[in-house]
Write an enzyme that holds these catalytic residues in place. Structure first.
Site, PDB file in Angstrom:
ATOM      1  CD  GLU A 168      -2.376   1.552   2.617  1.00  8.48           C
ATOM      2  OE1 GLU A 168      -3.560   2.041   2.663  1.00  8.48           O
ATOM      3  OE2 GLU A 168      -1.741   1.590   3.788  1.00  8.48           O
ATOM      4  CG  HIS A 205     -10.348   5.141   8.279  1.00  4.41           C
ATOM      5  ND1 HIS A 205     -10.787   5.321   6.788  1.00  4.41           N
ATOM      6  CD2 HIS A 205      -9.457   4.229   8.547  1.00  4.41           C
ATOM      7  CE1 HIS A 205      -9.605   4.780   6.333  1.00  4.41           C
ATOM      8  NE2 HIS A 205      -8.810   3.850   6.999  1.00  4.41           N
ATOM      9  CE  LYS A 242      -8.264   0.554   5.037  1.00  4.86           C
ATOM     10  NZ  LYS A 242      -7.084   1.191   4.749  1.00  4.86           N
ATOM     11  CB  THR A 245      -3.528 -14.527  33.532  1.00  2.64           C
ATOM     12  OG1 THR A 245      -2.555 -14.086  34.366  1.00  2.64           O
ATOM     13  CG2 THR A 245      -3.398 -13.517  32.152  1.00  2.64           C
ATOM     14  CE  LYS A 258      -4.376 -16.936  37.331  1.00  3.93           C
ATOM     15  NZ  LYS A 258      -3.197 -17.495  37.710  1.00  3.93           N
ATOM     16  CG  ASP A 315      -1.689 -21.082  38.112  1.00  2.00           C
ATOM     17  OD1 ASP A 315      -1.020 -21.363  37.101  1.00  2.00           O
ATOM     18  OD2 ASP A 315      -2.538 -20.236  38.301  1.00  2.00           O
ATOM     19  CB  ALA A 372      -1.207 -13.810  51.384  1.00  2.00           C
ATOM     20  N   GLY A 425      -2.734 -14.454  44.616  1.00  2.96           N
ATOM     21  CA  GLY A 425      -3.281 -15.485  43.999  1.00  2.96           C
ATOM     22  C   GLY A 425      -2.427 -16.757  43.697  1.00  2.96           C
ATOM     23  CG  ASN A 481       1.348 -11.073  52.229  1.00  2.00           C
ATOM     24  OD1 ASN A 481       1.992 -11.215  51.280  1.00  2.00           O
ATOM     25  ND2 ASN A 481      -0.023 -10.323  52.357  1.00  2.00           N
TER      26      ASN A 481
HETATM   27  P1  NAP Z   1      -0.974 -11.140  43.504  1.00  2.00           P
HETATM   28  O1  NAP Z   1      -2.135 -11.623  43.599  1.00  2.00           O
HETATM   29  O2  NAP Z   1      -1.128  -9.606  43.201  1.00  2.00           O
HETATM   30  O3  NAP Z   1       0.028 -11.188  44.864  1.00  2.00           O
HETATM   31  C1  NAP Z   1       1.204 -10.433  45.024  1.00  2.00           C
HETATM   32  C2  NAP Z   1       1.699 -10.963  46.342  1.00  2.00           C
HETATM   33  O4  NAP Z   1       3.162 -10.069  46.364  1.00  2.00           O
HETATM   34  C3  NAP Z   1       1.064 -10.425  47.506  1.00  2.00           C
HETATM   35  O5  NAP Z   1       1.248 -11.285  48.640  1.00  2.00           O
HETATM   36  C4  NAP Z   1       1.700  -8.833  48.089  1.00  2.00           C
HETATM   37  O6  NAP Z   1       1.602  -8.676  49.507  1.00  2.00           O
HETATM   38  C5  NAP Z   1       3.044  -9.614  47.660  1.00  2.00           C
HETATM   39  N1  NAP Z   1       4.067  -8.205  47.216  1.00  2.00           N
HETATM   40  C6  NAP Z   1       3.839  -7.538  46.084  1.00  2.00           C
HETATM   41  N2  NAP Z   1       4.901  -6.711  46.136  1.00  2.00           N
HETATM   42  C7  NAP Z   1       5.388  -6.680  47.254  1.00  2.00           C
HETATM   43  C8  NAP Z   1       6.665  -5.986  47.975  1.00  2.00           C
HETATM   44  N3  NAP Z   1       7.132  -4.902  47.309  1.00  2.00           N
HETATM   45  N4  NAP Z   1       7.012  -6.323  49.218  1.00  2.00           N
HETATM   46  C9  NAP Z   1       6.386  -7.442  49.683  1.00  2.00           C
HETATM   47  N5  NAP Z   1       5.384  -8.294  49.454  1.00  2.00           N
HETATM   48  C10 NAP Z   1       4.991  -7.835  48.002  1.00  2.00           C
HETATM   49  O7  NAP Z   1       0.192 -11.774  42.443  1.00  2.00           O
HETATM   50  P2  NAP Z   1       0.024 -13.402  42.156  1.00  2.00           P
HETATM   51  O8  NAP Z   1      -0.777 -13.765  40.971  1.00  2.00           O
HETATM   52  O9  NAP Z   1      -0.074 -13.914  43.329  1.00  2.00           O
HETATM   53  O10 NAP Z   1       1.656 -13.522  41.428  1.00  2.00           O
HETATM   54  C11 NAP Z   1       2.517 -13.215  42.247  1.00  2.00           C
HETATM   55  C12 NAP Z   1       4.003 -13.548  41.465  1.00  2.00           C
HETATM   56  O11 NAP Z   1       3.838 -15.085  41.109  1.00  2.00           O
HETATM   57  C13 NAP Z   1       4.138 -13.147  40.235  1.00  2.00           C
HETATM   58  O12 NAP Z   1       4.630 -11.814  40.374  1.00  2.00           O
HETATM   59  C14 NAP Z   1       4.863 -13.795  39.318  1.00  2.00           C
HETATM   60  O13 NAP Z   1       6.211 -13.544  39.260  1.00  2.00           O
HETATM   61  C15 NAP Z   1       4.344 -15.077  39.744  1.00  2.00           C
HETATM   62  N6  NAP Z   1       3.696 -16.129  39.084  1.00  2.00           N
HETATM   63  C16 NAP Z   1       4.290 -17.300  38.743  1.00  2.00           C
HETATM   64  C17 NAP Z   1       3.733 -17.998  37.544  1.00  2.00           C
HETATM   65  C18 NAP Z   1       4.412 -19.213  37.230  1.00  2.00           C
HETATM   66  O14 NAP Z   1       3.828 -20.206  36.595  1.00  2.00           O
HETATM   67  N7  NAP Z   1       5.551 -19.471  37.498  1.00  2.00           N
HETATM   68  C19 NAP Z   1       2.435 -18.089  37.606  1.00  2.00           C
HETATM   69  C20 NAP Z   1       1.697 -16.509  37.731  1.00  2.00           C
HETATM   70  C21 NAP Z   1       2.471 -15.695  38.637  1.00  2.00           C
HETATM   71  P3  NAP Z   1       0.614  -7.567  49.749  1.00  2.00           P
HETATM   72  O15 NAP Z   1      -0.574  -8.771  49.920  1.00  2.00           O
HETATM   73  O16 NAP Z   1       0.994  -7.063  50.935  1.00  2.00           O
HETATM   74  O17 NAP Z   1       0.200  -6.793  48.523  1.00  2.00           O
END
Ligand code: NAP
Length: 523
Positions: free
Chosen positions: A32, A129, A155, A302, A306, A352, A381, A383, A403
């Site tokens: 184009e 558009h 288009k 994700t 969830k 997971d 604490a 997901g 946590n």
């Molecule tokens: P989430 O639900 O947002 O939870 C995040 C957690 O991290 C909470 O407990 C939070 O504490 C804590 N946190 C975040 N920043 C912090 C900091 N600066 N200091 C202290 N604590 C902190 O997230 P999620 O889904 O559980 O995912 C958590 C991690 O798991 C992701 O970042 C990723 O790296 C990993 N993950 C891995 C897989 C895999 O297949 N390997 C899959 C998904 C995720 P508060 O409760 O105090 O906020």
């Protein structure tokens, strides 16, 4: 056939030459020529550009001189723009693309109709558009209105403010009347550019690279071909995707599409940006279910959907795996196309926790039942912590949750009968398995660790769920302390492998999956 069209958006002839060369090398099937980008636009310049492009390219050429109000690069007057299109007809262009609004002006209309009539090989493309959102008149009504003129190709392009705006475009293409180009701009409309081929659009646009993209959400040819399996897409290709927000950096499309290609499956995996809440999520899945011709067969889910996914499947009376119920989150939905009753059509899982437990047991060289009574410290604490705590408590591990927000640790601990504490108690921990379920240490903040090195002991196993980077600072420190280490990459690969099995009924080549992810992480 749906052509892969590449816009040549050059300021001068030399730049155009380079872009044409790059576009053809990348696999462009139509070029184009966006004349509105040319500096000092004149009919002589246009004639030269068409001649040079025709000499270099063995593909069809569309000539466009877009009005500034319809996304054009410069504010060229209507008279010059219609002169350019008229000249293009007489200089060997295969298509001229005129905005519907410009065509409606008597001056442009008469000039172009004559030029096209005098050059029977030239096809007239009329385009409309809408940059703010879907067309207020409705897509079908607009198609009919434009269709009353002598357009060879119509288009219609609009901005999708939400992924649910794409269905109007899919429906129009699905009705399949004549040569149509219909897609949505913006990140929320990205899938419409990919699905254009499945739905039989006349063409889709892709750029040579990110710098030469001419519209928001336009993919590069490399992305379309290498990441989104452009060459393999057919009308009956089955669709999958990851629903979440944000989604642009998800590794799931790369991993699943590479595995689909490796297994020679007629399947495609899309990034599905789902902004909004449960209602938006439900509308999207309802839209997919009510259009079986679209061919959606399953989703990865994700953050932050969830829980929405779980509630959706429950509400539909579908099957939810029991531990996913207990975790309160679903990361995989599968449609059963052969089942007849609605209730049995949707099944939901959480891969997971299984991915994490498999990573732990294989690293420790034990069966999952061997984790019973094992003292485990879970940091976080959210997901992921919730899925892992549910899985481990089901086996009977002795879990303590640490946590930053203690109230969240307390709540999770109460649900699964565990202990809990704040992060300030980490130095006192007494566990054989330490699991980081926070985002601490994740790219780009790779120089931080959730625990101090004194906590790490030789007789301990340390699992970091963070997978980017594959070896986090925590894992490096644990290795230095002589502890066993488990990478979040293993969990990620295991959960993706389990999803692949749910989507296809086959086991994937796990080593191929690992190589694919590592290649992407290195980029
Ligand atoms: P989430 O639900 O947002 O939870 C995040 C957690 O991290 C909470 O407990 C939070 O504490 C804590 N946190 C975040 N920043 C912090 C900091 N600066 N200091 C202290 N604590 C902190 O997230 P999620 O889904 O559980 O995912 C958590 C991690 O798991 C992701 O970042 C990723 O790296 C990993 N993950 C891995 C897989 C895999 O297949 N390997 C899959 C998904 C995720 P508060 O409760 O105090 O906020």
């Amino acid at each position: 056939m749906t052509y892969l069209a590449v816009p040549i958006a050059a300021r001068n002839l030399e730049q155009a030459k380079q872009q044409v060369k790059a576009a053809l090398a990348a696999g462009a099937q139509i070029l184009e020529l966006r004349m509105d980008y040319l500096e000092g636009l004149s009919v002589d310049l246009v004639e030269q550009l068409i001649a040079e492009t025709k000499a270099a390219a063995g593909v069809a050429i569309i000539v466009t001189c877009r009005d500034k109000q319809r996304g054009g690069a410069n504010d060229w007057p209507l008279e010059l723009r219609s002169d350019v299109l008229e000249l293009a007809c007489n200089s060997g262009a295969d298509f001229i693309d005129c905005e519907w609004e410009s065509y409606l002006s008597t001056e442009a209309n008469a000039k172009l109709d004559t030029a096209v009539a005098d050059n029977p090989n030239v096809k007239l493309m009329l385009s409309a558009h809408s940059f703010d959102g879907p067309f207020s008149s409705g897509l079908e009504a607009l198609r009919q209105e434009i269709g009353q003129q002598r357009a060879d190709v119509i288009k219609l392009v609009y901005t999708a403010n939400h992924i649910n705006d794409c269905f109007e475009a899919f429906d129009l293409l699905g009705r399949g009347r004549g040569d149509l180009i219909v897609f949505c701009m913006g990140q929320a409309g990205l899938i419409s550019r990919i699905l254009a081929k499945k739905l039989g659009a006349f063409l889709t646009f892709a750029s040579i690279d990110e710098d030469t993209a001419t519209a928001p959400g336009q993919l590069t040819i490399k992305e379309l071909k290498n990441l989104y399996r452009w060459d393999a897409i057919k009308t009956d290709t089955e669709l999958y995707g990851v629903i979440g927000s944000p989604i642009a950096h998800s590794l799931s499309p790369a991993i699943h599409n590479a595995c689909f290609a490796d297994a020679k499956l007629n399947k495609l995996y899309l990034p599905l940006l789902m902004e909004g809440d449960r209602a938006d999520f439900s509308v999207f899945v309802d839209n997919c279910l009510s259009r079986p011709w679209l061919g959606f067969r399953g989703f990865s889910i994700t953050i932050p959907h969830k829980r929405n996914a779980l509630e959706y499947v429950r509400q539909k009376g579908g099957f939810v795996e029991s531990l996913a119920e207990k975790i309160g989150a679903v990361n995989t939905i599968v449609f059963e196309p052969r089942a007849t009753s609605d209730e049995r059509r949707i099944t939901a899982y959480n891969t997971d926790y299984a991915g994490a437990l498999d990573a732990i047991s294989s690293a420790l060289g034990i069966r999952q039942s061997g984790l019973k009574e094992l003292p485990v410290a879970v940091v976080g604490a959210g997901g992921v912590a919730r899925a892992i705590v549910a899985g481990l408590s089901d086996i009977g591990a002795k879990i303590k949750i640490y946590n930053r927000t203690v109230a969240k640790a307390e709540k999770l601990a109460a649900e699964f009968a565990c202990d809990y504490a704040g992060l300030d108690h980490l130095p006192d921990l007494d566990a054989k398995l330490l699991i980081n379920c926070t985002s601490i240490g994740m790219h780009p903040n790779v120089d931080v660790s959730p625990v101090s090195t004194e906590v790490l002991k030789q007789d301990m196993a340390v699992f970091d769920t963070v997978y980017n980077p594959a070896e986090t600072l925590l894992l490096k420190q644990a290795k230095a302390a002589g502890a066993k280490t488990i990478s979040g990459l293993d969990m990620f690969i295991n959960q993706a492998a389990a999803q692949f099995k749910l989507f296809t009924g086959r086991s994937p080549d796990v080593e191929f999956m690992r190589k694919t992810i590592l290649t992407y992480l290195q980029k």
